[in-house]
Design an enzyme around this catalytic site. Structure first.
Site, PDB file in Angstrom:
ATOM      1  CG  ASP A 279      -9.709 -28.934 -15.252  1.00  0.00           C
ATOM      2  OD1 ASP A 279     -10.204 -27.815 -15.453  1.00  0.00           O
ATOM      3  OD2 ASP A 279     -10.136 -29.724 -14.380  1.00  0.00           O
TER       4      ASP A 279
ATOM      5  N   GLY B 289       5.909 -32.836 -24.562  1.00  0.00           N
ATOM      6  CA  GLY B 289       6.055 -33.094 -25.982  1.00  0.00           C
ATOM      7  C   GLY B 289       7.408 -33.702 -26.300  1.00  0.00           C
TER       8      GLY B 289
ATOM      9  CD  GLU C 118       4.602 -30.644 -15.834  1.00  0.00           C
ATOM     10  OE1 GLU C 118       4.858 -31.042 -17.012  1.00  0.00           O
ATOM     11  OE2 GLU C 118       3.997 -29.584 -15.591  1.00  0.00           O
TER      12      GLU C 118
END
Length: 267
Positions: free
Chosen positions: A142, A167, A190
């Site tokens: 999104d 990452g 997160e």
């Protein structure tokens, strides 16, 4: 010699790798990116119910920063300065035929870097997808969501607006952040540091989960870290006055009805 063997040997001598390295090494690094881009290899995969990192692929990505020079790319309102192989995105130069073959929707102002795989039926709102990422079929990224380098996102997930999947490129042996199939990640959440979110789980808005975050099961009192069990409903909270997330229940029909994907958006 296989690509994997050549990359591993190059990694053992990485201080000597540069833009002038042998054609064999340069070709192997470029081919690794091409295979990632097509989804023929991936940075991490599940084997015997356990996720493992394919270290040689991460090594190839990191070596690419030594084998490619810096360059510029100019646009209508700015210019950019980055490693030459990453300046132009995955879809640079694509026409309608290439997009139809790839089979995913890509809304203007999103950024998808080369060396990432996007499955069919994926919807990419204005988001950011880094190299080494694998996004499986039917998932939605999104608006302003982020897929960090090498993270793996499963089928039919919804990564809500403003959320980040972290990452993990280095060290090579570290497992990247993994979102399994059918997961809903709420807005402004997160998930980072190689955390694994199990299949079918639902994270409410504003959940922050790293390797040190305590995951408290409200029903059993069990406290774990680094792994969200499948079909967990997670909300932010505290534990002994420190931030934690809580498993408040298992996903049920009511939860799923609120978070299920809309197939109309993927046609």
């Amino acid at each position: 010699m296989t690509i994997e063997k050549i990359i591993n040997e190059a990694w053992d001598n990485k201080e000597k790798i540069n833009t002038q390295s042998s054609k064999e090494i340069l070709d192997c690094i470029n081919e690794t990116f091409d295979l990632l881009d097509k989804g023929k290899i991936r940075v991490a995969e599940k084997k015997s119910d356990k996720w493992i990192a394919n270290q040689w692929i991460k090594k190839a990505i990191m070596l690419s920063f030594r084998t490619n020079p810096m360059d510029t790319l100019s646009g209508p309102y700015s210019s950019w300065y980055d490693k030459s192989h990453l300046l132009k995105g995955k879809t640079a130069g694509w026409g309608k035929e290439e997009h139809e073959k790839a089979g995913f929707r890509f809304v203007p102002n999103g950024q998808v870097r080369k060396g990432s795989f996007i499955g069919k039926g994926v919807v990419l709102m204005p988001c950011y997808v880094n190299s080494g990422v694998y996004i499986d079929e039917g998932t939605m990224m999104d608006t302003f969501s982020r897929a960090g380098s090498c993270c793996q996102i499963g089928k039919n997930c919804h990564i809500s607006a403003g959320s980040g999947i972290g990452g993990v490129l280095e060290p090579a042996q570290a497992l990247p952040t993994i979102i399994e199939d059918d997961v809903f990640v709420g807005a402004m959440s997160e998930v980072v540091e190689g955390v694994i979110v199990g299949k079918g789980s639902v994270l409410s808005m504003g959940c922050y989960i790293g390797q040190s975050t305590k995951i408290v099961n409200r029903s059993t009192g069990e406290i774990t870290k680094g792994f969200v069990p499948p079909y967990s409903v997670i909300v932010p909270g505290t534990h002994k006055d420190l931030y934690a997330v809580h498993i408040i229940k298992t996903v049920d029909d009511k939860t799923r009805s609120k978070t299920s994907i809309n197939e109309l958006l993927r046609d």
